[in-house]
Design a protein around this motif. Structure first.
Motif, PDB file in Angstrom:
ATOM      1  N   ARG A 138      56.907  24.959  48.325  1.00  0.00           N
ATOM      2  CA  ARG A 138      55.293  25.612  49.130  1.00  0.00           C
ATOM      3  C   ARG A 138      55.661  27.253  48.346  1.00  0.00           C
ATOM      4  O   ARG A 138      54.222  27.618  48.062  1.00  0.00           O
ATOM      5  CB  ARG A 138      55.694  25.342  50.784  1.00  0.00           C
ATOM      6  N   ALA A 193      61.538  21.933  49.455  1.00  0.00           N
ATOM      7  CA  ALA A 193      60.313  21.741  50.741  1.00  0.00           C
ATOM      8  C   ALA A 193      59.592  23.216  50.034  1.00  0.00           C
ATOM      9  O   ALA A 193      58.640  23.618  49.786  1.00  0.00           O
ATOM     10  CB  ALA A 193      60.230  21.080  51.822  1.00  0.00           C
ATOM     11  N   SER A 230      60.964  16.098  50.456  1.00  0.00           N
ATOM     12  CA  SER A 230      59.410  16.036  50.980  1.00  0.00           C
ATOM     13  C   SER A 230      59.680  15.474  52.681  1.00  0.00           C
ATOM     14  O   SER A 230      60.509  14.125  51.895  1.00  0.00           O
ATOM     15  CB  SER A 230      58.015  15.979  50.339  1.00  0.00           C
ATOM     16  N   HIS A 263      56.147  21.493  54.577  1.00  0.00           N
ATOM     17  CA  HIS A 263      57.555  21.889  53.525  1.00  0.00           C
ATOM     18  C   HIS A 263      57.949  23.061  54.453  1.00  0.00           C
ATOM     19  O   HIS A 263      57.577  24.496  53.734  1.00  0.00           O
ATOM     20  CB  HIS A 263      56.830  22.333  52.336  1.00  0.00           C
ATOM     21  N   ALA A 309      55.938  16.190  45.401  1.00  0.00           N
ATOM     22  CA  ALA A 309      56.866  16.162  45.916  1.00  0.00           C
ATOM     23  C   ALA A 309      57.129  14.231  46.249  1.00  0.00           C
ATOM     24  O   ALA A 309      56.473  13.671  46.545  1.00  0.00           O
ATOM     25  CB  ALA A 309      56.332  16.295  47.517  1.00  0.00           C
ATOM     26  N   TYR A 343      50.937  22.090  51.738  1.00  0.00           N
ATOM     27  CA  TYR A 343      51.546  22.225  53.051  1.00  0.00           C
ATOM     28  C   TYR A 343      50.740  21.343  53.715  1.00  0.00           C
ATOM     29  O   TYR A 343      49.129  21.070  53.810  1.00  0.00           O
ATOM     30  CB  TYR A 343      51.100  23.480  54.111  1.00  0.00           C
TER      31      TYR A 343
END
Length: 121
Positions: A25, A21, A10, A16, A44, A32
């Motif tokens: 999400r 990433a 991340s 993201h 992350a 986010y």
């Protein structure tokens, strides 16, 4: 059956928007705006900073150590790690994989990392 946690690379801003990433999400509940640690069924590990500049290997290594401690503290969870740092951040597996040596048995590493560190995983 234990929960599966998607471990992805991340940025510290938690944007993201691309690569693993975005998958984190869209499919695993990564929030986010949260660029490190666990949200939803995702974890992350930062590979870029708040302005999307690639982090130095030493800083990525620090964040991997934090992840390893989290995984050790949560043996009831299974962590599925993608090849963090090897996509948009541009590092090679041989540079990132050694940070994952000594992970607990509930951490599943990608084949790219296993190829580098082998039995030390």
């Amino acid at each position: 059956m234990s929960d599966r946690i998607f471990v992805f690379g991340s940025n510290l801003a938690g944007r993201h928007g691309k690569g693993s990433a975005l998958e984190a999400r869209m499919k695993h509940g990564a929030v986010y705006g949260v660029g490190q640690g666990r949200t939803g069924n995702a974890y992350a590990i930062p590979t870029k900073d708040e302005i999307l500049k690639i982090l130095p290997l030493s800083v990525i290594g620090y964040h991997v150590q934090k992840f390893k401690a989290y995984a050790e503290q949560h043996p009831d969870l299974q962590f599925d790690v993608v090849a963090i740092g090897c996509g948009l951040a541009g590092y090679e597996s041989k540079q990132i994989a050694p940070f994952f040596i000594g992970c607990t048995s509930n951490v599943n590493l990608p084949y790219e990392f296993k190829d580098v560190i082998g039995e030390q995983a």
